[in-house]
Design a protein around this motif. Structure first.
Motif, PDB file in Angstrom:
ATOM      1  N   LYS A   1       0.938  -1.252  -0.076  1.00 52.05           N
ATOM      2  CA  LYS A   1      -0.080  -0.133   0.060  1.00 52.05           C
ATOM      3  C   LYS A   1       0.779   1.171  -0.156  1.00 52.05           C
ATOM      4  N   MET A   2       1.858   1.052   0.769  1.00 49.95           N
ATOM      5  CA  MET A   2       2.841   2.409   0.741  1.00 49.95           C
ATOM      6  C   MET A   2       3.430   2.534  -0.700  1.00 49.95           C
ATOM      7  N   ARG A   3       3.835   1.675  -1.254  1.00 49.69           N
ATOM      8  CA  ARG A   3       4.330   1.738  -2.562  1.00 49.69           C
ATOM      9  C   ARG A   3       3.346   2.174  -3.682  1.00 49.69           C
ATOM     10  N   VAL A   4       2.182   1.769  -3.463  1.00 48.78           N
ATOM     11  CA  VAL A   4       0.993   2.388  -4.425  1.00 48.78           C
ATOM     12  C   VAL A   4       0.850   3.954  -4.039  1.00 48.78           C
ATOM     13  N   ALA A   5       0.818   4.312  -2.720  1.00 54.33           N
ATOM     14  CA  ALA A   5       0.816   5.679  -2.443  1.00 54.33           C
ATOM     15  C   ALA A   5       1.795   6.425  -3.085  1.00 54.33           C
TER      16      ALA A   5
END
Length: 269
Positions: A151-155
Motif C-alpha cells: 500500500k505504501m508503494r502504491v501511495a
C-alpha cells in the motif's frame, strides 16, 4: 542554524525564519518560531520533535496549506504561495487510497483529477510508476488485497506519477506495531535506493528518525524551534545495536528536552 550547515547548488526546498500560528477558541498559538531548514536533491530529510512542537503544522505550511506569519518557504527559489504538484503528501496509513478503485486507478486518479495528464499519457505514466515500485502485476487488484508495504508503494507511485520535487510524509507509520513499523521503514529505504526521490519525513520517534533519515532537523518542545540539524547517513537501515547509534540517540534526546528560558517574544498570545 545550529549543527552542520548543509548548503549547495542542489538545495530545492528551504525555509527561512518560519513562524507559524493557528487559532483556537481562546488563543492564538505559535506553533513554530523562526525555523530555518534546507532540503537538497535526494535528501531523506526528517523533522523530529515531541508531540505538539509544530512539526506537522510545518509540513502543512511546506505543502502550501498554511502561510507563515513571519519568514518564508521557498521551492526552487520561488516562494511557496499555496499547494502544488511539486509537493505531494503521503498521509498516515495511506488513508488516501480509495478502496473501491484498483491499484492502477488509484494511481491514475490524481493525474486525471488535476488535469496534468490525461488519456493514454496518464495510463502510460501510471504503468511506469507501478513498474518502478515493482507492482505491475498487482495493477488490477484492490487496496484491501495488499500488504502494508505494498500500500505504501502504491501511495508513493501515485504521488510520483505527478513528478513532484519533494514527497511529504507526515508520521506515516505512527499507528503501526513495532515489527510492522520496522518493515515499513525498510520498504521505504529500499524504494529510495531504487528511485532516489527527495523525501521530507515527520516523526516523533528518535529511532525512526535515525533509521529513515540522512539528515535530521531537531525541534524543541512547543513552540518548535531549531535545536540542531544532524547528519545520520552512516545509520542507513539503522544498526540499532551499534554503540554510535545509541550515542546519537542520547544526544538527540538531550537536544529535544534541554531546558532554557524562552524569550518573551516567542511566547504565544
Amino acid at each position: 542554524m545550529n549543527g552542520t550547515a548543509w548548503r549547495g547548488d542542489d538545495v530545492i526546498l528551504s525555509g527561512s525564519g518560519v513562524t507559524l500560528q493557528y487559532k483556537t477558541p481562546n488563543h492564538l498559538v505559535t506553533a513554530t518560531y523562526k525555523v530555518d531548514f534546507e532540503v537538497c536533491q535526494s535528501d531523506r530529510y526528517v523533522i523530529l520533535g515531541p508531540s505538539g512542537c509544530g512539526k506537522s503544522t510545518l509540513l502543512k505550511a511546506i505543502g502550501g496549506f498554511l502561510a507563515p506569519v513571519e519568514g518564508e518557504i521557498r521551492i526552487h527559489n520561488q516562494r511557496v504561495k499555496g499547494p502544488g504538484p511539486d509537493r505531494m503528501m503521503v498521509f498516515q496509513e495511506f488513508e488516501q487510497l480509495m478502496p473501491w478503485k484498483t491499484v492502477l486507478n488509484n494511481v491514475l486518479f490524481p493525474m486525471i483529477a488535476t488535469g496534468k495528464f490525461r488519456g493514454r499519457q496518464a495510463e502510460e505514466r501510471a504503468h511506469a510508476a507501478l513498474d518502478k515500485v515493482n507492482l505491475t502485476r498487482f495493477s488490477n487488484v484492490y487496496p484491501h488485497m495488499l500488504s502494508g508495504g505494498m500500500k505504501m508503494r502504491v501511495a508513493i507511485a501515485r504521488a510520483m506519477a505527478l513528478e513532484p520535487d519533494v514527497l511529504l510524509m507526515d508520521e506515516p507509520f505512527a499507528a503501526l506495531d513495532a515489527l510492522t513499523r520496522r518493515k515499513m521503514q525498510e520498504e521505504l529505504l529500499s524504494l529510495w535506493e531504487q528511485l532516489r526521490f527527495t523525501v521530507l519525513f515527520v516523526t516523533h520517534s528518535i529511532e525512526e528518525a535515525i533509521i529513515v533519515g540522512s539528515r535530521i532537523l531537531v525541534l524543541s518542545p512547543h513552540p518548535g524551534r531549531v535545536r540542531a540539524e544532524l547528519g545520520c547517513e552512516c545509520f542507513h537501515y539503522g544498526n540499532v545495536e551499534n554503540p554510535e547509534f545509541g550515542g546519537l540517540s542520547k544526544r538527540i534526546h538531550n537536544l529535544l528536552f534541554e531546558t532554557g528560558q524562552m524569550p518573551a517574544e516567542e511566547a504565544h498570545s
